[in-house]
Design an enzyme around this catalytic site. Sequence first.
Site, PDB file in Angstrom:
ATOM      1  N   LYS B  38      24.667   1.593  48.543  1.00 11.04           N
ATOM      2  CA  LYS B  38      24.169   0.502  49.352  1.00 11.04           C
ATOM      3  C   LYS B  38      25.064  -0.375  49.273  1.00 11.04           C
ATOM      4  CE  LYS B  38      19.839  -2.534  48.506  1.00 11.04           C
ATOM      5  NZ  LYS B  38      18.837  -2.259  47.696  1.00 11.04           N
ATOM      6  N   SER B 115      13.657  -2.256  48.676  1.00 11.18           N
ATOM      7  CA  SER B 115      15.067  -1.990  49.313  1.00 11.18           C
ATOM      8  C   SER B 115      15.932  -0.975  49.660  1.00 11.18           C
ATOM      9  CB  SER B 115      15.340  -3.411  49.504  1.00 11.18           C
ATOM     10  OG  SER B 115      15.662  -3.312  48.526  1.00 11.18           O
ATOM     11  N   SER B 139      13.266  -2.311  44.056  1.00 13.79           N
ATOM     12  CA  SER B 139      13.748  -1.154  44.787  1.00 13.79           C
ATOM     13  C   SER B 139      14.092  -0.459  44.560  1.00 13.79           C
ATOM     14  CB  SER B 139      15.355  -2.419  45.870  1.00 13.79           C
ATOM     15  OG  SER B 139      14.183  -3.724  46.178  1.00 13.79           O
TER      16      SER B 139
END
Lengths: 402, 402
Positions: B38, B115, B139
Site C-alpha cells: 500500500k 482504504s 481498511s
Amino acid sequence: MAERDGTDDSVGAFVPGPRATCAGAPEGPLAGLGFAVKDLYDIAGWPTGYGNPDWERTHPVAAGTAPVVQMLLQAGASLRGKTRTVELAYGLTGENVWQGTPLNPRAPDRFPGGSSCGSAAAVAAGLVDFALGSDTGGSVRIPASYCGVYGIRPSWGAVSLAGACGLGPSFDTAGWFAARAGLLARVGAVLLPEDAAPGQHPGPLLKPEEPWVNADPSTALALGEAMEALQGLLGPALSIGLAPEGLPAFYEHFRNAQAAEAWATLGSWVAATRPRFGPGVAERFAAARDMDPARAAAGRDFRRQVAARLRALLAGGAVLAYPTSPAPAPRLEASQAEQNAVRERSMGVTAIAGFAGLCEVSLPVAEAAGAPVGLSLVAAPGRDRALLALAERLAGALGLPV
Amino acid sequence: MAERDGTDDSVGAFVPGPRATCAGAPEGPLAGLGFAVKDLYDIAGWPTGYGNPDWERTHPVAAGTAPVVQMLLQAGASLRGKTRTVELAYGLTGENVWQGTPLNPRAPDRFPGGSSCGSAAAVAAGLVDFALGSDTGGSVRIPASYCGVYGIRPSWGAVSLAGACGLGPSFDTAGWFAARAGLLARVGAVLLPEDAAPGQHPGPLLKPEEPWVNADPSTALALGEAMEALQGLLGPALSIGLAPEGLPAFYEHFRNAQAAEAWATLGSWVAATRPRFGPGVAERFAAARDMDPARAAAGRDFRRQVAARLRALLAGGAVLAYPTSPAPAPRLEASQAEQNAVRERSMGVTAIAGFAGLCEVSLPVAEAAGAPVGLSLVAAPGRDRALLALAERLAGALGLPV
C-alpha cells in the site's frame, strides 16, 4: 438435647445428643466468633455421623480434627457443635428423617435446603456466626438461597477436605455460611489461598440466559434490583448463552458423572452395610449402583468440554450472575415427585460451577413469595477472594449490613 | 502505466506511473512470492503518495524502506509495486478520484473497499501472491470482505508501522491480504512475534448478537455453512450480547476518538497545505478539525471501557465470529449518502477489534447477491498466530484450497 456451651438449638440445626465443642485460640482474626461444622468433618474424639445412623454405627470416633476446622480454631473461632446433614450429603432439600429436618428460620413452612441444612439453619437463626458446610452439587448454595444467608462454594481444591467424608471427590468442595458478606470474606481470608491473579479487576459481568429463563419469573424479577446494583459496579451486563446443549443436559450429565463417583466412593460401604436410608437417598444410591458406565463416561466427556468452555470464558476476570436457585425453597408438604422436579431444575444450574470447579457466592438479596432467594456470583477457579470482595461491595451497594 | 517487472495491472490496483519494485532475498520462507505494498509505506527512493497528489508533492522521496517491507524482502518475497489507497487512508469504499478506483475483480460493478483498495484488488486479481495494507477502522478487513480474499488486521502493535504514514496511531495496524489462508499464515510467521500464550487452545466460540443482527439477512445466511464448520472445530457457539450500548454508539465513539487522532496526526499538514480532497475525504477531515474535544474525550472513555470488557472476555482463548462487513460491497453508483450509511453500519462492527486492539482475520467463505462477503474470526491481542492457524483449519474444513 445437650447444650453444653449455652448455644440453644431452637431450629434443630445441630446433631442431636452431646454437643462437640472446642474453644478457639484466644487471639486471631476470628477471635470471639462461634461456628458450627457440618457432621461430615472429623472432630477428634467425636463421631462423624454423616447424617445416617448406620454410618455412625459402623465408623470409629474420629481420631483427628479436619485441618479446615483446625484452621478456624487457630484463627480464634470457637466450635459450638456439629450440624445436621442430608444422609451422606446426597440430597438438596435438607430433609433428615433420622435426626429431624432443621427448620428454615426464614420460611418455617419450607425446606431449609441441603445437604448442609443444619449449618445454613444455624446461621440463619443466629445460633452461630458462621458455619462450615460442603458442596458437591449445590449443598452450600441451595441452603444459602433457601435460608437467606450468604454462602460460598469455593473453587474446587481451594480448601482442604482432608478429614471430611467424600461424596464425589472431583466435585466435592468445602464451603461456609455467614449472615453478612463481610464475615463470609473474613472466614475466606483464613481458609483460602491467595488468588491466582490478585491484581485482576472483576468483569465484565455476564448474565447467562439459561439460569434466568429457568428461574420462576417472580424470582428473576426479585433479583432485578441486585442486578442493577451489580451493573453499577461492573458495567453493563452482557447477555450470554452458556448452555446451548440446554440445562436438562447439564443436569443429566452432572447427575450421571456424580452418581458414578458417589458409588465409587461409597458403594462398597453401602453394599456391605445395607444401611437404612430415608426417602430419596435410597433411590439415588440405587441409581448410582446401577449407573450405566457408558452414561457416566458421557457425563465426564460433557463435563470436560463444558469445563474448558467456562474456564476459558472466565479466565480474564468475567463474573457470571444468576439466581442461585430457580425459586424459593419447596414447601415441606411437597411430594417426592415435586422435590425431584425441583432437584433437576436446580442442579442444571448448580452444575455450571460444579463442572468447572468455579467459585460461587450466593447473596441473600431478595425474597419471592415471601421466602428468600439468592443471587449467585460466579468466577474462575482461584478467584475466590476477589469474588468475596465483590460480594461485599454488592452488599454495600444494596445497603445491606456488611 | 509502466510495468517494469512484467506484472500487469488489469484492475488498476497499482499506483500509476513507474513501478517500485525490488527483488527479495534468494532464499527464505517467502522465496519466489511476489507482493505489493500500500502506498503509505516508505520504499527507499520512491515517493510515498498516501493516495493524494498534494501529499506526494509536499513530501520528499522516501530515504528508507519501512521495516515491515524489509522483513518481507529478507524472507525472499519480491516487491512488485505500490498499491492505491484511499486518500490518507480515510475511507472505506476504496474510491480514489485522482488515481482511479481499483476494480473489484470479484464484483466489477461494486466498490473494492478501502482504504487498502489496491492491495486487496491486486491479490483478488492474482497480480501478486500477497499484499500489505493497513487498518485503522476497517481498511484491511472491509476490502478483504468486498474483494473475496483473506485479510488480517493484526493485534495493535504486533507489526511495526515505522516508515508508514499514520492516521490514528492508537488504532493503526499493519495488515495483509492473500488469496489463501495458508499464505496469510506464512506471511504472519515472518511478520508476527510469537503468540502471548502459545499453548492455549482457541475457544470457546462466541457469536456476538449485534454484528449478526446488523448484517443483511442474506449475508448472515450465506455465512451459516462456515459457522457450522467452525462449531465443528471449536464446539457450540455461545450467543453473546457484546455491545449493550448498541453498535451505533460503537460507531459514534469510534469515529470521534479516531477523528481527534486523525486531526492530531494530519491536521497541521491539512491546514498548511489545504490539499484537494475527493468527495467524502474532505468532509471527514473537516469534521475531524471541528471535533468537539468533549466528544472525543467521551469516545476515548467509551473505548477504555469496551476495551477492558473485550480483552477480559477473550483472555482465556475465546474467539468471536461475525460478518466482516454487514453486506457485500456497495455498488459503484451508490450515492454519497448511501456510502455514508454503509460506513456507519460497517464501522460499528469494525470498532470491536479497533477499540480493543484485537486481531481479526476475514475469510472469503461466502457470497451474497453474487458478491463476496467475509467471515471474521477475532481473538485477544497477541493471539495472531493461533488465529491464523484457526483460519487455516476452517478453510480446510470448508474444502477451500489452503
